[in-house]
Design a protein around this motif. Structure first.
Motif, PDB file in Angstrom:
ATOM      1  N   ASP A  66       0.825  -1.214   0.000  1.00  0.00           N
ATOM      2  CA  ASP A  66       0.000   0.000   0.000  1.00  0.00           C
ATOM      3  C   ASP A  66       0.857   1.262   0.000  1.00  0.00           C
ATOM      4  O   ASP A  66       0.586   2.217  -0.732  1.00  0.00           O
ATOM      5  N   LEU A  67       1.888   1.268   0.842  1.00  0.00           N
ATOM      6  CA  LEU A  67       2.746   2.458   0.948  1.00  0.00           C
ATOM      7  C   LEU A  67       3.520   2.707  -0.339  1.00  0.00           C
ATOM      8  O   LEU A  67       3.640   3.856  -0.788  1.00  0.00           O
ATOM      9  N   LEU A  94      11.438   9.691  -2.863  1.00  0.00           N
ATOM     10  CA  LEU A  94      10.605   8.494  -2.714  1.00  0.00           C
ATOM     11  C   LEU A  94      10.724   7.902  -1.309  1.00  0.00           C
ATOM     12  O   LEU A  94       9.723   7.548  -0.690  1.00  0.00           O
ATOM     13  N   TYR A  95      11.948   7.771  -0.815  1.00  0.00           N
ATOM     14  CA  TYR A  95      12.149   7.215   0.524  1.00  0.00           C
ATOM     15  C   TYR A  95      11.454   8.085   1.577  1.00  0.00           C
ATOM     16  O   TYR A  95      10.796   7.569   2.481  1.00  0.00           O
ATOM     17  N   ARG A  96      11.620   9.377   1.452  1.00  0.00           N
ATOM     18  CA  ARG A  96      11.001  10.287   2.413  1.00  0.00           C
ATOM     19  C   ARG A  96       9.476  10.195   2.333  1.00  0.00           C
ATOM     20  O   ARG A  96       8.784  10.214   3.352  1.00  0.00           O
ATOM     21  N   THR A  97       8.959  10.080   1.122  1.00  0.00           N
ATOM     22  CA  THR A  97       7.513   9.976   0.940  1.00  0.00           C
ATOM     23  C   THR A  97       6.984   8.704   1.592  1.00  0.00           C
ATOM     24  O   THR A  97       5.982   8.732   2.307  1.00  0.00           O
ATOM     25  N   VAL A  98       7.668   7.577   1.381  1.00  0.00           N
ATOM     26  CA  VAL A  98       7.230   6.313   1.987  1.00  0.00           C
ATOM     27  C   VAL A  98       7.291   6.422   3.512  1.00  0.00           C
ATOM     28  O   VAL A  98       6.366   6.013   4.211  1.00  0.00           O
ATOM     29  N   LYS A  99       8.397   6.980   4.024  1.00  0.00           N
ATOM     30  CA  LYS A  99       8.535   7.111   5.477  1.00  0.00           C
ATOM     31  C   LYS A  99       7.426   7.996   6.042  1.00  0.00           C
ATOM     32  O   LYS A  99       6.800   7.650   7.055  1.00  0.00           O
ATOM     33  N   ASN A 100       7.135   9.117   5.398  1.00  0.00           N
ATOM     34  CA  ASN A 100       6.084  10.013   5.879  1.00  0.00           C
ATOM     35  C   ASN A 100       4.703   9.366   5.805  1.00  0.00           C
ATOM     36  O   ASN A 100       3.880   9.541   6.702  1.00  0.00           O
ATOM     37  N   LEU A 101       4.462   8.614   4.742  1.00  0.00           N
ATOM     38  CA  LEU A 101       3.184   7.900   4.633  1.00  0.00           C
ATOM     39  C   LEU A 101       3.045   6.888   5.771  1.00  0.00           C
ATOM     40  O   LEU A 101       1.972   6.735   6.357  1.00  0.00           O
ATOM     41  N   TYR A 102       4.149   6.191   6.072  1.00  0.00           N
ATOM     42  CA  TYR A 102       4.129   5.205   7.152  1.00  0.00           C
ATOM     43  C   TYR A 102       3.882   5.888   8.498  1.00  0.00           C
ATOM     44  O   TYR A 102       3.064   5.426   9.305  1.00  0.00           O
ATOM     45  N   LEU A 103       4.550   7.005   8.751  1.00  0.00           N
ATOM     46  CA  LEU A 103       4.349   7.727  10.011  1.00  0.00           C
ATOM     47  C   LEU A 103       2.915   8.246  10.125  1.00  0.00           C
ATOM     48  O   LEU A 103       2.312   8.195  11.204  1.00  0.00           O
ATOM     49  N   ASP A 104       2.376   8.724   9.019  1.00  0.00           N
ATOM     50  CA  ASP A 104       0.976   9.160   9.026  1.00  0.00           C
ATOM     51  C   ASP A 104       0.051   7.997   9.375  1.00  0.00           C
ATOM     52  O   ASP A 104      -0.900   8.148  10.141  1.00  0.00           O
ATOM     53  N   ARG A 105       0.340   6.844   8.802  1.00  0.00           N
ATOM     54  CA  ARG A 105      -0.471   5.652   9.075  1.00  0.00           C
ATOM     55  C   ARG A 105      -0.379   5.275  10.552  1.00  0.00           C
ATOM     56  O   ARG A 105      -1.378   4.944  11.183  1.00  0.00           O
ATOM     57  N   LEU A 106       0.833   5.329  11.119  1.00  0.00           N
ATOM     58  CA  LEU A 106       1.009   5.014  12.538  1.00  0.00           C
ATOM     59  C   LEU A 106       0.238   5.998  13.419  1.00  0.00           C
ATOM     60  O   LEU A 106      -0.427   5.588  14.377  1.00  0.00           O
ATOM     61  N   ARG A 107       0.330   7.293  13.102  1.00  0.00           N
ATOM     62  CA  ARG A 107      -0.394   8.293  13.887  1.00  0.00           C
ATOM     63  C   ARG A 107      -1.894   8.059  13.819  1.00  0.00           C
ATOM     64  O   ARG A 107      -2.590   8.141  14.823  1.00  0.00           O
TER      65      ARG A 107
END
Length: 188
Positions: A66-67, A94-107
């Protein structure tokens, strides 16, 4: 859903759906044929590495997929920005985008857990109200507190309280008024 009035109505809907599917296929084929060469190159060079990194971070294959999909969708949306970047910067984007998407999902997940755990039990709310009331009553002098509790929580009237405490009813009313003023001042 209403049944079609005639067979032509069904035919029109299916024709519109077929047209939309063809348009989507043409757009996807145009992308695959090099309409977006930059994104295709980015996808081919970074996808496997990015997927491995993301899977190690999330420990969840479905979430990883998904990410990665969302990151490349955002890359498609921000193609003009990516064109201005160097290849290493695109990869970092791309790496930053995936990491930010993951952090958003965690929040978001953490927020959902917290809201699910909030008490909805009125007994607990009553307990809190009781504690608040006890704390407020502690600001009253002892005589006023006793009179206030007996009058407003136990249901005695001023004449009955006067007899219990050997006080005139007017004095009881005066002390109750004083107690109410103190509580109003405290409450504000």
């Amino acid at each position: 859903m209403k049944p079609p009035k005639n067979s032509n109505e069904c035919g029109r809907k299916s024709n519109r759906m077929k047209t939309a599917k063809k348009r989507n296929r043409r757009e996807a084929d145009g992308w695959r044929e090099g309409g977006n060469g930059l994104l295709e190159e980015l996808y081919n060079t970074c996808r496997k590495e990015l997927t491995g990194w993301c899977r190690a971070m999330t420990q969840d294959e479905t979430l990883t997929d998904d990410l990665i999909q969302e990151a490349f969708l955002r890359a498609l949306i921000h193609e003009k920005t990516l064109e201005m970047l160097q290849p290493a910067q695109r990869r970092a984007w791309l790496y930053r985008t995936v990491k930010n998407l993951y952090l958003d999902r965690l929040r978001h997940t953490a927020y959902e857990k917290v809201t699910e755990e909030l008490p909805e039990n009125p007994v607990e709310e009553g307990l809190y109200a009781e504690i608040d009331c006890e704390q407020m009553l502690q600001i009253l002098p002892e005589e006023e507190r006793v009179l206030f509790v007996l009058r407003y929580f136990q249901g005695y009237n001023s004449a009955e309280l006067g007899k219990l405490f050997s006080l005139p009813a007017a004095t009881v009313r005066s002390r109750l008024a004083s107690a109410r003023r103190r509580l109003q001042k405290y409450w504000r």
